[in-house]
Scaffold this motif. Sequence first.
Motif, mmCIF file in Angstrom:
data_model
loop_
_atom_site.group_PDB
_atom_site.id
_atom_site.type_symbol
_atom_site.label_atom_id
_atom_site.label_comp_id
_atom_site.label_asym_id
_atom_site.label_seq_id
_atom_site.Cartn_x
_atom_site.Cartn_y
_atom_site.Cartn_z
ATOM 1 N N PHE A 73 9.694 0.104 5.241
ATOM 2 C CA PHE A 73 9.977 0.669 4.316
ATOM 3 C C PHE A 73 8.905 1.525 3.718
ATOM 4 C CE2 PHE A 73 9.870 0.948 -0.305
ATOM 5 C CZ PHE A 73 11.033 1.795 -0.487
ATOM 6 N N GLU A 74 7.569 0.909 3.792
ATOM 7 C CA GLU A 74 6.522 1.583 2.987
ATOM 8 C C GLU A 74 5.875 2.647 3.907
ATOM 9 O OE1 GLU A 74 3.852 -2.158 0.690
ATOM 10 O OE2 GLU A 74 4.087 -2.030 3.136
ATOM 11 N N ALA A 75 6.036 2.472 5.195
ATOM 12 C CA ALA A 75 5.755 3.785 6.116
ATOM 13 C C ALA A 75 6.490 4.930 6.083
ATOM 14 C CB ALA A 75 5.572 3.241 7.656
ATOM 15 N N ILE A 76 7.896 4.813 5.627
ATOM 16 C CA ILE A 76 9.031 5.742 5.790
ATOM 17 C C ILE A 76 8.710 6.304 4.278
ATOM 18 C CG2 ILE A 76 11.411 6.139 5.497
ATOM 19 C CD1 ILE A 76 11.822 4.024 7.564
ATOM 20 N N ALA A 77 8.321 5.489 3.295
ATOM 21 C CA ALA A 77 8.339 6.172 1.737
ATOM 22 C C ALA A 77 6.982 6.837 1.763
ATOM 23 C CB ALA A 77 8.133 4.711 1.091
ATOM 24 N N ALA A 78 5.968 6.494 2.557
ATOM 25 C CA ALA A 78 4.918 7.204 2.418
ATOM 26 C C ALA A 78 5.008 8.423 3.055
ATOM 27 C CB ALA A 78 3.722 6.614 3.163
ATOM 28 N N ALA A 152 -0.823 3.855 -3.731
ATOM 29 C CA ALA A 152 -2.249 3.837 -3.239
ATOM 30 C C ALA A 152 -2.938 2.639 -4.009
ATOM 31 C CB ALA A 152 -2.978 4.990 -3.658
ATOM 32 N N LEU A 153 -2.574 2.807 -5.640
ATOM 33 C CA LEU A 153 -3.164 1.386 -6.374
ATOM 34 C C LEU A 153 -2.422 0.151 -5.923
ATOM 35 C CD1 LEU A 153 -3.300 3.110 -9.692
ATOM 36 C CD2 LEU A 153 -5.103 2.495 -7.989
ATOM 37 N N LYS A 154 -1.052 -0.030 -5.609
ATOM 38 C CA LYS A 154 -0.633 -1.222 -5.077
ATOM 39 C C LYS A 154 -1.575 -1.583 -3.846
ATOM 40 C CE LYS A 154 2.750 -3.140 -2.056
ATOM 41 N NZ LYS A 154 2.452 -3.349 -0.865
ATOM 42 N N HIS A 155 -1.641 -1.032 -2.878
ATOM 43 C CA HIS A 155 -2.336 -1.223 -1.662
ATOM 44 C C HIS A 155 -3.465 -1.799 -1.778
ATOM 45 C CE1 HIS A 155 1.274 -0.280 0.761
ATOM 46 N NE2 HIS A 155 1.196 0.968 0.416
ATOM 47 N N ARG A 156 -4.268 -0.855 -2.773
ATOM 48 C CA ARG A 156 -5.757 -1.111 -3.249
ATOM 49 C C ARG A 156 -5.809 -2.652 -3.792
ATOM 50 N NH1 ARG A 156 -10.718 1.393 -2.280
ATOM 51 N NH2 ARG A 156 -12.190 0.474 -3.949
ATOM 52 N N ASN A 163 -6.494 -3.787 4.968
ATOM 53 C CA ASN A 163 -6.510 -2.699 5.897
ATOM 54 C C ASN A 163 -5.419 -1.548 5.506
ATOM 55 O OD1 ASN A 163 -8.575 -3.555 7.780
ATOM 56 N ND2 ASN A 163 -7.094 -4.830 8.895
ATOM 57 N N ASN A 164 -4.889 -1.856 4.780
ATOM 58 C CA ASN A 164 -3.731 -1.002 3.815
ATOM 59 C C ASN A 164 -4.298 -0.191 2.959
ATOM 60 O OD1 ASN A 164 -2.041 -2.193 5.871
ATOM 61 N ND2 ASN A 164 -0.766 -3.440 4.218
ATOM 62 N N ASP A 165 -5.522 -0.446 2.531
ATOM 63 C CA ASP A 165 -5.980 0.214 1.472
ATOM 64 C C ASP A 165 -6.173 1.973 1.971
ATOM 65 O OD1 ASP A 165 -7.330 1.262 -0.889
ATOM 66 O OD2 ASP A 165 -9.153 0.210 -0.693
#
Length: 171
Positions: A73-78, A152-156, A163-165
Amino acid sequence: MRLIHWFRAAIVLGMIWLGWKMVSLGDNIPAKFEDFYPLHKSFGLVVIILVAVQLVLRVLVPTPALATGLSKFEAIAAKIAHVALYVLMIVVPVIGYSRSSTFSESDGVTLFGLKVPELLGKNDALSETLSSIHAVLAYTLLAVIVIHVLGALKHRIFDKNKNNDPLSRMI
């Protein structure tokens, strides 16, 4: 690519602020038409140029792959968010440029004083329609930017897999 990204981001956010500021000013304030509108139009053209340069560079120098730890989902959303950002960063200024071209009281679009050709003939009814579309799409662009930044902030901040940052790759 990083430099263009951050420079373009600053310009787009500045354009949104400038758009809010100029439409909030009364028509009796000379700076509205002498300063704010010309700057807004010039920086709109700069955004188109920067996006075009960045798209060419993306073809010549492939961007790094998305982080491998992202959910499907995150990859598609990105990917959707990035496509939406690029499309809107072209469409919003082109519609603004077209709006300015069609408005009968506009003396055209300049790039920091350099007159650029008008896209369409004068037509105030079309100009009003384009103005509405420009505003709606500008708010849509702002919404996609907010989602992009929050992602981006969620991943950070919240992801356990550092590694998702994306910020570590963009700063």
